[in-house]
Design a protein around this motif. Structure first.
Motif, short mmCIF file in Angstrom:
data_model
loop_
_atom_site.label_atom_id
_atom_site.label_comp_id
_atom_site.label_asym_id
_atom_site.label_seq_id
_atom_site.Cartn_x
_atom_site.Cartn_y
_atom_site.Cartn_z
N TYR A 187 -2.64 4.13 -0.62
CA TYR A 187 -3.47 3.18 -1.57
C TYR A 187 -3.69 3.69 -2.95
N ASN A 219 -2.47 -1.04 -1.21
CA ASN A 219 -3.37 -1.43 -0.47
C ASN A 219 -3.43 -0.62 0.94
N VAL A 235 -6.41 -2.53 -7.83
CA VAL A 235 -5.80 -2.30 -6.61
C VAL A 235 -4.74 -2.59 -6.82
#
Length: 649
Positions: A8, A18, A15
C-alpha cells in the motif's frame, strides 16, 4: 525473485498502490504500462528501497544485484570525464579496486605477509570475474552505440546537455550487468539509431528486465510480461504490449457482458420482490430475495484507457503539387566552424508524409526550422509551394503557452477567424480536455497535457504543411495512439522528427535519412527503409570478403613457396616451421575474431557482454601471436637472403 505482498502506498488522499500483490520471476522481461502518474515509477522506487511502502513488503534475495535507470539523473561529480563516469558502473568493483590499491601500497612500503598476499589474490580474482579489466572497452562500445563519438569520451560530464548525460547514465547501468535491470523511460532523449541499438543490447541481456516505457516498439520487442498500473491496482498479463492490448479488450468485453447480464438479473429480481411484498403470503419470500439481492457482488467493469473522442481535422486549404523545395542550401551555426548542410537539395511533394531519421547532431531539428524560416540559410534557399500554410510544433512547445490562460482561451486565441467557436469543446474533448478540464489554467497542466493543448492550437487552424519535432515526447501510449491515428488520416503534407519507431512506422510513407552534409530519400515506410539500407550495406560486406579471400589466397601461395624451399638448409627449415606454426595460430584467432565481430554487428541471441569480453581476450592473443609471427618471418627472410646466392633459381 521479486515478491510484492499487499503493498500500500499513498500520498494524502491519493492512493497509488492499494494492497498490491504480484511476483516477478527470475528471467521475466516485464513491461510496466499505465497512465502518467499512475504509480509506475513508485514501483521501481519501492524495489530499490528509495521509497518505503505504507503497508506490505517487497522481498527478494539479499545478494540480488539491481541496476536502475531513473528519469532524473543525479550526480555531483560533473568534472569526471565521460568514459570514466560510464565505466564506474559497479560499486563492488570500485571497492575491490580501492582495496587492491591499498594492499599494494602497504606491500610497496615493505609490509608483506601471507594474509595480505592471499587477500590480494582474492580481490584480483573478484576484479577479473566482475569484468574490471574490460569495463572501459565495454563502456566505450555502449557509448558509441548510443550516439557518442570517440572524441567525446575524454570530455567532462558537465560539457554535455541533460539528454546526453542521461544517455551516459543508461550506458553505465547497462554495462554493469545486474541481475535485475529496471529502466524508466530509457528511450527518452534517444534518436532512432540509438533506440535500435538499445533494443539489440537488451535482447541479449540475460537477467530480469523491468521496463517502464511509452515506446511500443521496445515493449513489443523486449517484453514477455505486462504489468498494468491503474487506479491503485496492478494487473499481470502474460505477454508483450500487443498481447496485453488484445487480452485487456477481451477481458473488458467479457466483464461488460457479465455486467449487463447482472443488471438484467437484478432488475428482474427487484420486480419480483416488489410484486411479492404486496402479498402477505409472499412477504417472507420477498424478504429472503431482498437479502440475496443485497448480498450480490457487483461486477466491476474495466476502465477504458484510450483517449476519448475523435478529431475530424478541417480540410487543408488547396495547394499546388509542390509543398516545399530546398535548393543548394548550406548552413552552420555561428559558434561552429562545421557546416551541417552543404549545397543541400530536397523536394517535398504535397501529400508526402516524411520522417527524418538519423543520429542526433545530423541536423534533423535544424532542417525543420529552416523549412519554416526559424533559421536562415547561409547560402541557397527554401521555397514554400503555392498556397502552402505551415503548422509547426517545436520541441520546446511549452514556450508557446501563456501559463495564466485557460485551456479554452489558449485554443480560442489560435482559431482562424472563420472557425466555429462552438466546435472548440469538441476539439478539446478529443485531446483529453472534456467538460470542466477545458477551464484549467496552463500552469497546472502536466507535460502530456501541454503537448496535447499545443496540438489543439495547431489543428484549429487548418495547415496543409504540418511540421512536428518530437511530438510524442511526454505523451503516454494512449495519447500517442490517438495522435498516430490523426496523422494517418491527415490529408496534408507532414514533416516529422520522432524517436518513437512504432509511431514513425505507422505514420511516415517516406523516410529522409540524415547523413553527414546531406540527406537521402527512401520512397517507402520505415520497414522499407531498413530493408534498403541493409541491401546497400551488402556490397561493402561482399567487398570485404573478396579482399579477405584474396589476402588468404596470397598467404597460401607464400606458404606453398616456403614449403617447397624448405630443403635449402636445415636452418631455413627450422625458420619456416616456426613461421608456419605462428601463422596457424594467427589464422585461427583471426577466424574466431571475425566470427565474434559478425555476431556483435548483428547479434542473433548470444550474450552481448560475453561476446565483448571474449573479443577483447582474443584480440590480445591475436596481437601477441602476430608479433611472434613477424619475428619468425624476419628470421626466415634473413636465412633466405644468406642462401639466395647459393640456391638462386
Amino acid at each position: 525473485m521479486i515478491d510484492f505482498q499487499n503493498i500500500y502506498k499513498g500520498y494524502g488522499e491519493q492512493v497509488l498502490l492499494n494492497n498490491v500483490s504480484f511476483r516477478i520471476n527470475s528471467g521475466d522481461r516485464v513491461g510496466v504500462v499505465g497512465a502518467n502518474g499512475a504509480g509506475k515509477t513508485t514501483l521501481f522506487s519501492i524495489i530499490t528501497g528509495e521509497l518505503e511502502p505504507d503497508g506490505g513488503s517487497v522481498n527478494y534475495p539479499k545478494d540480488l544485484r539491481i541496476g536502475c535507470l531513473k528519469q532524473n539523473l543525479k550526480t555531483d561529480d560533473l568534472d569526471i570525464n565521460l568514459v570514466e563516469y560510464t565505466a564506474d558502473a559497479m560499486p563492488e568493483l570500485r571497492a575491490a579496486a580501492e582495496e587492491i590499491k591499498a594492499i599494494e601500497h602497504k606491500m610497496s612500503a615493505g609490509e608483506s605477509n601471507e594474509r595480505l598476499l592471499r587477500r590480494h589474490g582474492e580481490l584480483q580474482s573478484v576484479f577479473e570475474q566482475l569484468g574490471g579489466y574490460k569495463l572501459k572497452s565495454e563502456a566505450e562500445a555502449a557509448l558509441s552505440g548510443l550516439g557518442f563519438k570517440a572524441g567525446d569520451f575524454v570530455q567532462p560530464l558537465k560539457n554535455f546537455s541533460g539528454g546526453w548525460r542521461m544517455r551516459a547514465a543508461l550506458a553505465r547501468v547497462l554495462i554493469a550487468r545486474p541481475d535485475a535491470l529496471l529502466l524508466d523511460e530509457p528511450s527518452n532523449y534517444l534518436d532512432i539509431p540509438a533506440v535500435e541499438w538499445l533494443c539489440r543490447f537488451l535482447k541479449n541481456y540475460a537477467g530480469t528486465l523491468m521496463l517502464i516505457s511509452h515506446d511500443r516498439f521496445l515493449l513489443n520487442r523486449l517484453t514477455n510480461v505486462t504489468l498494468e498500473v491503474n487506479k491503485g491496482a496492478v494487473t499481470r498479463y502474460a505477454g508483450n504490449y500487443d498481447y496485453y492490448r488484445r487480452e485487456r479488450a477481451s477481458r473488458a468485453a467479457m466483464l461488460d457482458a457479465q455486467y449487463q447480464n447482472q443488471a438484467r438479473k437484478k432488475e428482474q429480481m427487484q420486480r419480483t420482490i416488489d410484486r411479492f411484498r404486496a402479498k402477505s403470503t409472499k412477504a417472507a419470500l420477498a424478504k429472503s430475495m431482498q437479502k440475496a439481492l443485497d448480498r450480490m457482488e457487483d461486477v466491476v467493469q474495466m476502465d477504458d484507457l484510450t483517449v476519448k473522442g475523435t478529431l475530424r481535422l478541417p480540410t487543408p486549404p488547396p495547394a499546388g503539387t509542390e509543398a516545399a523545395r530546398i535548393e543548394k542550401l548550406s548552413f552552420g551555426y555561428e559558434n561552429s566552424n562545421k557546416l551541417i548542410f552543404k549545397e543541400l537539395d530536397l523536394e517535398i511533394v504535397c501529400g508526402d508524409k516524411l520522417a527524418f531519421v538519423g543520429y542526433n547532431g545530423m541536423g534533423k531539428t535544424t532542417l525543420l526550422k529552416l523549412l519554416i524560416s526559424r533559421l536562415k540559410p547561409q547560402s541557397g534557399r527554401v521555397v514554400l509551394g503555392h498556397h502552402i500554410v505551415p503548422g509547426y510544433l517545436a520541441q520546446e512547445f511549452t514556450d508557446l503557452l501563456i501559463m495564466e490562460n485557460t485551456v479554452y482561451d489558449t485554443v480560442k486565441a489560435a482559431c482562424a477567424p472563420n472557425f466555429p467557436i462552438n466546435n472548440i469543446p469538441a476539439v478539446l474533448g478529443s485531446f483529453g480536455f472534456p467538460g470542466d478540464n477545458a477551464y484549467k489554467p496552463c500552469s497546472v497542466l502536466s507535460g502530456g497535457e501541454k503537448i496535447r493543448l499545443c496540438f489543439a492550437r495547431i489543428f484549429v487552424n487548418p495547415p496543409n504543411l504540418l511540421i512536428l519535432d518530437e511530438p510524442t515526447t511526454h505523451l503516454d501510449i494512449a495519447g500517442r495512439e490517438i495522435l498516430q491515428e490523426i496523422l494517418q488520416n491527415y490529408p496534408g503534407t507532414l514533416c516529422l522528427v520522432s524517436h518513437d519507431i512504432e509511431f514513425v512506422r505507422n505514420v511516415a510513407t517516406s523516410i529522409i535519412a540524415m547523413k553527414e552534409l546531406g540527406v537521402k530519400k527512401y520512397f517507402g515506410n520505415y520497414d522499407y527503409y531498413l530493408e534498403k539500407i541493409n541491401q546497400e550495406n551488402l556490397p561493402a560486406a561482399e567487398t570485404v570478403k573478396t579482399v579477405e579471400k584474396a589476402d588468404n589466397n596470397a598467404k597460401a601461395r607464400r606458404q606453398e613457396r616456403a614449403r617447397l624451399r624448405q630443403q635449402l638448409s636445415a636452418e631455413k627449415r627450422a625458420a619456416e616451421k616456426a613461421v608456419a606454426e605462428w601463422e596457424k595460430k594467427v589464422e585461427k584467432l583471426d577466424a574466431r575474431q571475425n566470427e565474434l565481430l559478425e555476431k556483435l554487428a548483428q547479434p542473433p541471441g548470444a550474450d552481448f557482454g560475453d561476446l565483448m569480453r571474449e573479443s577483447a581476450i582474443v584480440q590480445d592473443k591475436l596481437d601477441s601471436a602476430t608479433a611472434e609471427w613477424e619475428k619468425a618471418m624476419e628470421k626466415l627472410e634473413a636465412v633466405m637472403a644468406e642462401n639466395a646466392a647459393i640456391h638462386e633459381e
